[in-house]
Scaffold this active site. Structure first.
Site, PDB file in Angstrom:
ATOM      1  N   PRO A   5       0.775  -1.243   0.000  1.00  0.00           N
ATOM      2  CA  PRO A   5       0.000   0.000   0.000  1.00  0.00           C
ATOM      3  C   PRO A   5       0.806   1.294   0.000  1.00  0.00           C
ATOM      4  O   PRO A   5       0.403   2.272  -0.642  1.00  0.00           O
ATOM      5  CB  PRO A   5      -0.827  -0.106   1.293  1.00  0.00           C
ATOM      6  CG  PRO A   5      -0.871  -1.560   1.615  1.00  0.00           C
ATOM      7  CD  PRO A   5       0.434  -2.105   1.150  1.00  0.00           C
TER       8      PRO A   5
ATOM      9  N   LYS B 259       5.350   7.632 -12.524  1.00  0.00           N
ATOM     10  CA  LYS B 259       3.992   7.229 -12.154  1.00  0.00           C
ATOM     11  C   LYS B 259       3.218   8.386 -11.531  1.00  0.00           C
ATOM     12  O   LYS B 259       2.065   8.662 -11.914  1.00  0.00           O
ATOM     13  CB  LYS B 259       4.054   6.047 -11.184  1.00  0.00           C
ATOM     14  CG  LYS B 259       2.722   5.661 -10.523  1.00  0.00           C
ATOM     15  CD  LYS B 259       1.699   5.147 -11.509  1.00  0.00           C
ATOM     16  CE  LYS B 259       0.355   4.847 -10.854  1.00  0.00           C
ATOM     17  NZ  LYS B 259       0.374   3.668  -9.988  1.00  0.00           N
TER      18      LYS B 259
END
Length: 297
Positions: free
Chosen positions: A66, A169
């Site tokens: 995460p 990203k």
């Protein structure tokens, strides 16, 4: 075929591990969720009792976790000292650039090769094996990672040195988040000015306003190709995840002394949408906030 440890079998990681097994790799998987492990076993993966156990004797370790703190913890507590020195570490999580560089340096100091390889494409692409990977690391690390990543994606691109994959990203997703907000408010304005949404789509998709958020992921149901808007904004890329990426981008911009008013504005809107209960809806559901509707999560 390689012996691959896969750590983190969530919405994205589960499909990715399954595709590695489908490609013939020997995948030993670990997740804290028993249900996730059961799905991985059904997809052809062997299940490990811990991340350290999964990494033992692995030629490659893929992590899909995460946040940066989870990646740093797994590397320090489970991979270092358990993964063979010849192993390649591939982190596909979306985390901050600083942590990506720190774990790569820590791995290198222990004689391990490591690359950051965050993904673009969402859950559907993870399941279909059509992700795009943005890879940060040395030329040798990229060369070793490319065949592993190719089993899970349609494109594997070397973005530069350690942390460059994460930089690519978060920049990409900041652009996506801001363009989705602009697309939503533009469609709402077009309707208020009396334009039919499909007619406006037909015009804008062939004009200078064309963008991916409109032509591939239109936020209005029944307009353009099928998207989460046609499923009441279920599935797709959750608002909470878009907000996470926007926060990473804005934090990185602050560290680099870069001005990102559009990115910061998008972040504030997605934060408001999540605060109102929209965190679990697809990020294109931000059109509900802009249109004055409740999230209806």
């Amino acid at each position: 075929m390689a012996r691959i440890a896969f750590i983190g079998l969530g919405n994205m990681g589960g499909g990715m591990a399954a595709n590695l097994a489908k490609a013939g790799h020997a995948v030993r998987a670990f997740d804290l969720s028993e249900a996730a492990l059961e799905r991985a076993a059904a997809a052809g993966c062997a299940c490990a009792g811990s991340a350290a156990e999964a990494a033992a004797d692995a030629e490659c370790v893929v992590t899909m976790l995460p946040a940066g703190r989870h990646v740093a913890q797994v590397y320090e507590e489970s991979l270092f000292g358990n993964a063979p020195e010849s192993a390649l570490l591939i982190d596909c999580s979306t985390i901050d650039v600083a942590t990506a560089r720190q774990v790569a340096a820590a791995a290198s100091a222990r004689g391990l090769a490591a690359v950051d390889a965050p993904v673009s494409g969402g859950i559907a692409a993870a399941n279909a094996g059509t992700l795009t990977f943005m890879v940060g690391g040395t030329d040798d690390g990229f060369a070793r990672a490319e065949p592993v990543l190719a089993a899970m994606g349609k494109a594997v691109i070397h973005a530069g040195g350690a942390g460059a994959g994460q930089a690519a990203k978060i920049c990409n997703n900041m652009l996506l988040g801001a363009s989705m907000v602009a697309t939503c408010e533009t469609f709402l304005l077009a309707q208020k000015l009396g334009l039919d949404p499909q007619t406006f789509y037909d015009i804008a998709s062939k004009a200078s306003g064309q963008n991916w958020s409109m032509t591939s992921y239109c936020p209005l149901p029944g307009v353009g190709p099928e998207s989460p808007a046609d499923r009441d904004y279920q599935g797709g890329f959750a608002t909470a995840l878009m907000l996470k990426d926007l926060k990473l981008a804005v934090e990185a911009a602050a560290g680099a002394n870069a001005s990102v008013p559009m990115g910061a504005g998008a972040m504030a809107l997605y934060q408001a949408f999540q605060n109102g209960g929209g965190g679990g809806l697809d990020f294109s559901a931000i059109i509900r906030l802009l249109g004055g509707e409740a999230p209806a999560a």
